[in-house]
Design a protein around this motif. Structure first.
Motif, PDB file in Angstrom:
ATOM      1  N   THR A 344       0.885  -1.269   0.026  1.00 40.88           N
ATOM      2  CA  THR A 344      -0.037  -0.014  -0.151  1.00 40.88           C
ATOM      3  C   THR A 344       0.788   1.265  -0.064  1.00 40.88           C
ATOM      4  O   THR A 344       0.509   2.180  -0.676  1.00 40.88           O
ATOM      5  CB  THR A 344      -0.889   0.030   1.171  1.00 40.88           C
ATOM      6  N   LEU A 368       0.656  -3.749   4.114  1.00 38.67           N
ATOM      7  CA  LEU A 368      -0.336  -4.255   3.094  1.00 38.67           C
ATOM      8  C   LEU A 368      -1.146  -5.156   4.017  1.00 38.67           C
ATOM      9  O   LEU A 368      -0.841  -5.947   4.715  1.00 38.67           O
ATOM     10  CB  LEU A 368       0.699  -5.341   2.446  1.00 38.67           C
ATOM     11  N   HIS A 517      -4.434   2.421   9.469  1.00 40.11           N
ATOM     12  CA  HIS A 517      -4.939   1.625   8.108  1.00 40.11           C
ATOM     13  C   HIS A 517      -5.083   0.009   9.100  1.00 40.11           C
ATOM     14  O   HIS A 517      -5.542  -0.860   8.257  1.00 40.11           O
ATOM     15  CB  HIS A 517      -3.747   1.338   7.252  1.00 40.11           C
TER      16      HIS A 517
END
Length: 557
Positions: A344, A368, A517
């Protein structure tokens, strides 16, 4: 009272201890106290006696000093305690025993001899620069003393062993003992360890023998921890059918009393103070474990969409330098998904150097699907040098960093202003400043612990190797303090727990950047990736089918 030995029954210290206890109107010495007395008299020249709290170590030590002088008035003894007040109390109590016990009357200091709460001579001793007995705090004046016997009586207490810096200082201070000990002399310690990094656990590396008396009959797991250190008396209790968990000294503490104390101290406190077992205490105090990491080689651009952690013995990695505590092991993943995807993003966190021995440290973490991948971490001495700034820019370029975060607290953002033009020239990317508030140790643990306990932090083995290689230029006694994984496994919630924390702080900054995240569920993210890949394959199939139909039409025409 023990069996008499030799022509003089008091040549056996246990008999002398009995007389002292009777003089103090105490019950007879307990079997554990007699066993400690036997070790004091016949133990090795370098000895460590660890016994549960409340067994009477300091009182036994005072009696032992009196006995040494009774046997040899020319003997010179230095007793070192944790503080000056404790040292003064020891000397005062010992001198009172000499003045009050009839058997010791001949040792009372003469008019022209030293007699104070700091030091004193005994009557029959000859003139000497060194007093017969001197008691001093560990931070007091040790240099210039000379002694036949040096006794460290509860030299380690929480106030001087809470942080790594304190423990290192204490370990250095006791080295002075070898300089003041007379040839053929003896050094012995009596105390209770505070942590696994206790001075008492370090002393065997310096040639000392250790003997341990826990308050309860230990379990099989604890027996494995004690090993040969367990006192023979405790072993005899076990051989005689002693029940696990039963009191080893019923005259001091009944089973019920020990249960009450365990409830009061808590499991960790009781294990430390009464069982002399530091494992539980350190497990609570040091929350970050390398065993919670996933160690695997990381691709520069891609990562598996899911990685599964396990702590099976066959997954243990034993060929990497591991500075964690005993039993804390690196593990490779149990399973790695066959589906891979691009990261990401990649963040580089930089903790600029302050003053003195600090490093300008950095950590590169890729992200990720809920997993964070540590691909680089290290530090440079100093902070504003052109070489340091350029090296940081080159590292950012090498790892494809898309975002840099720097600590703004130091220099009011000056470091960022100096770094920006270098970054724009070598590897243009965004630079963001962050400000931190509150206690650093709390912030670091609160950031890293949830991520590590969920096994979402993946570490490239090259990071572990480089972490060790990049500290070799520091002095040997300071090298470990600069290692990321030493800092990670030694950080506690105590203020000033670490001597150096720069690399760990940089890692926490990078991990914190990706925290928002982390809310994405890993399984859902992996499933979403599979659906996206399936849809992509279906589109390709449909396009291929479309091209096939068009070709058929043209062939008919």
């Amino acid at each position: 009272m023990p069996t008499q030995s030799g022509t003089n029954p008091l040549s056996d210290f246990r008999n002398f201890l009995y007389l002292v206890w009777k003089h103090l109107n105490l019950p007879d010495p307990t079997p554990v106290q007699y066993d400690i007395a036997l070790r004091l008299q016949h133990g090795p020249r370098r000895d460590v006696i660890e016994a549960f709290r409340g067994v009477g170590k300091s009182w036994i030590t005072s009696a032992y000093v009196c006995w040494l002088l009774y046997m040899d008035p020319e003997h010179r003894i230095l007793v070192v305690s944790a503080s000056k007040s404790r040292a003064d109390d020891f000397t005062t109590f010992t001198l009172r025993l000499i003045k009050e016990m009839p058997v010791l009357q001949h040792l009372i200091p003469g008019k022209d001899q030293r007699e104070s709460k700091i030091s004193f001579d005994v009557g029959p001793s000859s003139a000497s620069h060194a007093p017969s007995v001197k008691s001093v705090g560990i931070t007091g004046q040790l240099a210039g003393s000379r002694a036949d016997t040096i006794i460290g009586d509860d030299i380690e207490v929480p106030n001087n062993s809470q942080t790594q810096a304190m423990r290192d200082k204490l370990a250095e201070q006791v080295k002075e003992f070898d300089a003041i000990l007379k040839p053929g002399g003896r050094v012995l310690y009596l105390g209770t360890p505070q942590t696994e990094q206790s001075l008492y656990n370090l002393l065997p590396e310096r040639g000392y023998n250790v003997r341990v008396w826990p308050a309860r009959i230990p379990s099989e797991k604890q027996l494995a921890v004690y090993g040969e250190r367990l006192a023979p008396y405790i072993k005899r209790l076990i051989e005689a059918g002693g029940v696990e968990g039963a009191s080893t000294d019923l005259q001091r503490f009944t089973d019920e009393d020990l249960f009450e104390r365990e409830a009061s101290y808590g499991r960790a406190g009781f294990a430390l103070q009464f069982m002399l077992d530091t494992r539980l205490s350190d497990a609570d105090r040091y929350p970050l474990k390398v065993a919670d990491l996933i160690v695997m080689s990381c691709n520069p651009n891609l990562a598996p969409v899911r990685t599964i952690w396990a702590s099976s013995p066959e997954l243990a990695i034993n060929d990497l330098v591991n500075v964690g505590f005993a039993g804390d092991t690196f593990y490779r993943p149990m399973h790695v998904d066959t589906d891979w995807a691009e990261y990401t993003g990649t963040v580089m966190a930089i903790d600029p150097s302050g003053r003195g021995k600090d490093e300008t440290s950095y950590a590169v973490v890729k992200f990720l699907h809920g997993y964070q991948f540590l691909t680089a971490c290290g530090g440079f001495p100093g902070g504003y040098e052109d070489s340091t700034l350029k090296s940081l820019a080159e590292i950012a370029k090498l790892h494809g960093v898309s975002q840099i975060v720097t600590e703004a607290n130091f220099g009011d953002g000056m470091f960022t202003k100096l770094l920006q033009p270098v970054i724009q020239k070598v590897h243009p990317c965004r630079i963001e400043e962050v400000k931190h508030h509150g206690q650093k140790e709390q912030r670091i643990i609160d950031t890293l612990e949830p991520v590590m306990m969920q096994h979402r932090l993946v570490v490239d083995p090259k990071v572990i190797e480089q972490d060790y290689k990049t500290i070799q230029h520091y002095p040997l006694e300071r090298q470990a303090h600069y290692m990321l994984f030493h800092q990670l496994t030694r950080v506690t919630r105590d203020r000033g727990a670490l001597v150096q924390d720069d690399r760990l702080d940089a890692l926490a900054m990078a991990v914190n950047y990706w925290t928002e995240h982390m809310a994405r569920d890993t399984d859902k993210a992996a499933e979403a990736h599979r659906e996206a890949m399936l849809e992509k394959e279906l589109n390709r199939f449909m396009e291929a089918c479309g091209r096939g139909e068009n070709s058929l039409v043209w062939s008919r025409v």
